[in-house]
Write a protein that holds these residues in place. Structure first.
Motif: not given
Length: 177
Positions: A1-13, A15-28
């Motif tokens: 069973m995965p840890s809660v902190v591990g699951l939160l880190e996966q969701h955070e990662l 979300a961060r990837r989505r934000v980075d992708g959207l920032r790149e698209e916005a810059d373009r």
């Protein structure tokens, strides 16, 4: 069973990837918008200038100036000069006199601004790892190499100088703001 902190880190990662992708698209999109606005402005200026020339008192019935004073640039000379606008296929044009940083996409403008700030503060050249940290990126090889690639492109096109490998700095020529 995965840890809660591990699951939160996966969701955070994710979300961060989505934000980075959207920032790149916005810059373009912002860079594309800036080019379109520049083109629109140039067409407006061209129309206004042609209107002024055609309505000038020294022009004949066809709108051709009958006497061109010395030192006045003619239409043929304007057409022969190189445009100072970035074309859709050229993200980093060769630097030349009169070309400003606004000719570059937002990412490249950020790199130049970071290096200029560093030089202005007397801190010397900026490494690509330091640049990644300044931009709030993870200092991981993929992000650092992306910045290094962009900095190298700026060096190869005359916007920056590189006194030592991976340490780009502002070039000796004036780039304008």
């Amino acid at each position: 069973m995965p840890s809660v902190v591990g699951l939160l880190e996966q969701h955070e990662l994710a979300a961060r990837r989505r934000v980075d992708g959207l920032r790149e698209e916005a810059d373009r999109i912002q860079a594309e918008l800036a080019m379109a606005e520049r083109e629109w402005s140039e067409w407006t200026i061209a129309r206004e200038r042609v209107g002024a020339v055609l309505s000038a008192p020294g022009s004949d019935s066809a709108g051709v100036a009958t006497d061109v004073p010395e030192g006045v640039v003619t239409g043929a000379e304007v057409e022969a000069s190189a445009p100072l606008v970035v074309t859709a296929r050229s993200q980093v044009p060769m630097w030349r006199e009169g070309l400003t940083q606004t000719a570059l996409s937002v990412d490249y403008q950020r790199i130049l601004a970071a290096i200029d700030d560093r030089i202005r503060l007397g801190q010397g050249p900026l490494t690509c790892q330091e640049m990644a940290a300044v931009f709030g990126l993870d200092v991981v090889p993929a992000k650092v190499e992306g910045l290094r690639s962009k900095a190298k492109r700026l060096v190869s096109r005359g916007w920056l100088a590189e006194p030592a490998p991976s340490r780009p700095r502002a070039g000796s020529r004036s780039r304008g703001a």
